[in-house]
Enzyme design. Sequence first.
Site, mmCIF file in Angstrom:
data_model
loop_
_atom_site.group_PDB
_atom_site.id
_atom_site.type_symbol
_atom_site.label_atom_id
_atom_site.label_comp_id
_atom_site.label_asym_id
_atom_site.label_seq_id
_atom_site.Cartn_x
_atom_site.Cartn_y
_atom_site.Cartn_z
ATOM 1 N N HIS A 89 -8.764 3.613 -2.851
ATOM 2 C CA HIS A 89 -7.655 3.134 -2.258
ATOM 3 C C HIS A 89 -6.811 2.408 -3.431
ATOM 4 O O HIS A 89 -6.746 0.923 -3.109
ATOM 5 C CB HIS A 89 -7.589 2.436 -1.179
ATOM 6 C CG HIS A 89 -6.155 2.191 -0.592
ATOM 7 N ND1 HIS A 89 -4.956 2.616 -1.181
ATOM 8 C CD2 HIS A 89 -5.988 1.064 0.483
ATOM 9 C CE1 HIS A 89 -4.029 1.961 -0.185
ATOM 10 N NE2 HIS A 89 -4.547 1.016 0.518
ATOM 11 N N CYS A 139 0.855 -1.035 -0.169
ATOM 12 C CA CYS A 139 0.088 -0.235 -0.019
ATOM 13 C C CYS A 139 0.917 1.443 -0.100
ATOM 14 O O CYS A 139 0.258 2.125 -0.380
ATOM 15 C CB CYS A 139 -0.946 0.006 1.122
ATOM 16 S SG CYS A 139 -2.206 -1.437 1.176
ATOM 17 N N CYS A 192 -0.481 3.124 6.386
ATOM 18 C CA CYS A 192 -0.190 1.719 6.866
ATOM 19 C C CYS A 192 -0.026 0.921 5.730
ATOM 20 O O CYS A 192 -0.429 1.122 4.591
ATOM 21 C CB CYS A 192 -1.446 1.390 7.754
ATOM 22 S SG CYS A 192 -2.811 1.040 6.899
#
Length: 398
Positions: free
Chosen positions: A355, A95, A385
Amino acid sequence: MTEPRLRDVYIVDAVRTPVGKYGGALAGIRPDDLAAHVVRSLVDRTPDLDPARIDDVCFGDANGAGEDNRNVARMAVLLAGLPVTVPGVTVNRLCGSGLEAVIQGARAIAHGDAQVVVAGGVESMSRAPYVLRKPERAFPAGHQEMFSSTLGWRMVNPEMRPEWTVALGEGAELIADAQGITREQQDVFALASHQKAVRSWREGGYDAEVVPLPGVDLVRDETIREGSSLEALSKLKPVFRTAGGTVTAGNSSPLNDGAAALLLVDEEGLRATGREPLARVRASAVTGIEPQLFGLGPVEAVRRALDRSGRGFADLTTFELNEAFAAQALGCLGQWPDLDPSVVNPRGGAISIGHPLGASGARLAGAVAHQLAAAGSGTGLAALCIGVGQGLALVLER
């Protein structure tokens, strides 16, 4: 012998596509084409810069199992029509991949290895393929298991501790348990994300950075819900725990497609662009944490990045914190008592905007840079995160 002085690194511009929903308006666009679009758009917006001066193109990409294979950054260079002398490299920090690309590009410039770098990220979760293990022996007679490469753990090494490989949403539930974060608090946070994103789009807050794709009927982020309400969110069933769960599709980030890119330069590169920079790179940090508590990864990374920059929470004028889950974001915010929550995600976050894994970090960095430019001065921070237990943070200034 004296240490060489690190060069200042400036962000001249930042662009991104509208973020598409899973199976939505961008699902028909290959990830390498998404990446090429933001690279080409970035170059076109700085006509004084000779594209041959670009020393490298660094892109984040979390999956890389489909059409984004074979180094999607290099594919983007070629598809965007840049000179073949411009190289490209793809990085993967899940991510955090897009932000990692920005940090690596800035580091190369700071150390004098480059003057002009395009850094960004891309992900098409819609087009992420199913993958099949190669059989251990030829001509297997039985059925073979297929894995989705869209999100999360797959082909887990049996030596991994079971508590490390729980589903991402279960990790968010663990944070909610540990910190007493309620379902209502998560839903309130999610609703605010949508409301801020709706307001920002109405007020033109994203006009300076979003570059729609030609021929695609999508001009704004596709997963923003203008009519969302606490009542509607409260009716959604928990996804990861059927009994007593608090994490739902409504208070989690969705699956998405999109790309983002930033133009990074040193002082000489800045003169070549003929433009005023949006912001300057100040400091960064990366940290690790127990994999199942990945959502709290930014807590220490943010502290370290601020410390390295010589700044504190009170200095922040804007803070883009990726909203993987409301529980995770609230868990982080609860660990920073000196932070003013009003500076966090002022234009909405990933719960509403989306996302697209490898692109999100670049989107956050670009958003911070544009917000600092609009304000005229200040200190901003981008942080995410990261699955398997990491946190990544970048401090910018203007």
